[in-house]
Scaffold this motif. Structure first.
Motif, short mmCIF file in Angstrom:
data_model
loop_
_atom_site.label_atom_id
_atom_site.label_comp_id
_atom_site.label_asym_id
_atom_site.label_seq_id
_atom_site.Cartn_x
_atom_site.Cartn_y
_atom_site.Cartn_z
N UNK A 185 9.28 0.83 10.17
CA UNK A 185 8.56 0.40 11.36
C UNK A 185 7.91 -0.97 11.13
N UNK A 186 7.62 -1.66 12.23
CA UNK A 186 7.02 -2.99 12.15
C UNK A 186 5.74 -3.02 12.97
N UNK A 187 4.71 -3.61 12.38
CA UNK A 187 3.41 -3.71 13.06
C UNK A 187 2.84 -5.11 12.86
N UNK A 188 1.86 -5.45 13.69
CA UNK A 188 1.25 -6.77 13.57
C UNK A 188 0.29 -6.84 12.40
N UNK A 189 -0.28 -5.71 12.03
CA UNK A 189 -1.22 -5.69 10.91
C UNK A 189 -0.94 -4.52 10.00
N UNK A 190 -1.39 -4.61 8.77
CA UNK A 190 -1.15 -3.54 7.80
C UNK A 190 -2.04 -2.35 8.14
N UNK A 191 -1.42 -1.25 8.46
CA UNK A 191 -2.13 -0.05 8.89
C UNK A 191 -1.36 1.19 8.49
N UNK A 192 -2.07 2.28 8.30
CA UNK A 192 -1.42 3.56 8.01
C UNK A 192 -1.21 4.39 9.28
N UNK B 171 0.85 -1.19 0.00
CA UNK B 171 0.00 0.00 0.00
C UNK B 171 0.88 1.24 0.00
N UNK B 172 0.33 2.31 -0.55
CA UNK B 172 1.09 3.55 -0.69
C UNK B 172 0.21 4.74 -0.35
N UNK B 173 0.86 5.77 0.14
CA UNK B 173 0.18 7.05 0.29
C UNK B 173 -0.12 7.58 -1.11
N UNK B 174 -1.20 8.34 -1.22
CA UNK B 174 -1.58 8.89 -2.53
C UNK B 174 -0.47 9.76 -3.12
N UNK B 175 0.24 10.45 -2.26
CA UNK B 175 1.25 11.40 -2.71
C UNK B 175 2.46 10.72 -3.36
N UNK B 176 2.64 9.43 -3.13
CA UNK B 176 3.81 8.75 -3.68
C UNK B 176 3.45 7.66 -4.68
N UNK B 177 2.18 7.41 -4.88
CA UNK B 177 1.77 6.37 -5.82
C UNK B 177 2.32 6.65 -7.21
N UNK B 178 2.84 5.60 -7.82
CA UNK B 178 3.40 5.75 -9.15
C UNK B 178 4.85 6.19 -9.17
#
Length: 122
Positions: A97-104, A59-66
């Protein structure tokens, strides 16, 4: 305990490219979702990209997509952030960073690296 070490930051001109690396200790890479955040002076830390090795979700932030790409090397326990066509507004300290689930949400990430500086000159 998970340790994350970023590298690859530096100074680049507008339109240039950089590749950031985040080396994770232990089983971090396969057990956690890996995320990249950035923080510019005076601004809040913002989500850039996330990668889940389970299913290869990215997943990507809109500002960096592409412009940005995220990938992982299982053998090296390392996640990469390829940044192309950099803009001045991409500058800041980039954190892995590391997280247990995919989150923004940065509050949901359990472990953080020390950060690497990205400077983009016009």
């Amino acid at each position: 305990q998970v340790q994350l070490v970023e590298s690859g930051g530096g100074l680049v001109q507008t339109g240039g490219s950089l590749r950031l690396s985040c080396a994770a200790s232990g089983r971090a890479f396969s057990s956690y979702v890996m995320g990249w955040f950035r923080q510019a002076p005076g601004k809040e830390r913002e989500f850039v990209s996330g990668f889940s090795s389970t299913g290869g979700i990215k997943v990507f932030a809109e500002s960096v997509k592409g412009r940005f790409a995220i990938s992982g090397d299982y053998g090296k326990n390392t996640v990469y952030l390829q940044m192309n066509n950099l803009h001045t507004e991409d500058a800041g300290v980039y954190y892995c960073a590391a997280a247990r689930g995919l989150t923004r949400n940065y509050n949901e990430y359990d472990y953080w690296g020390q950060g690497t500086q990205v400077t983009v000159s016009s």
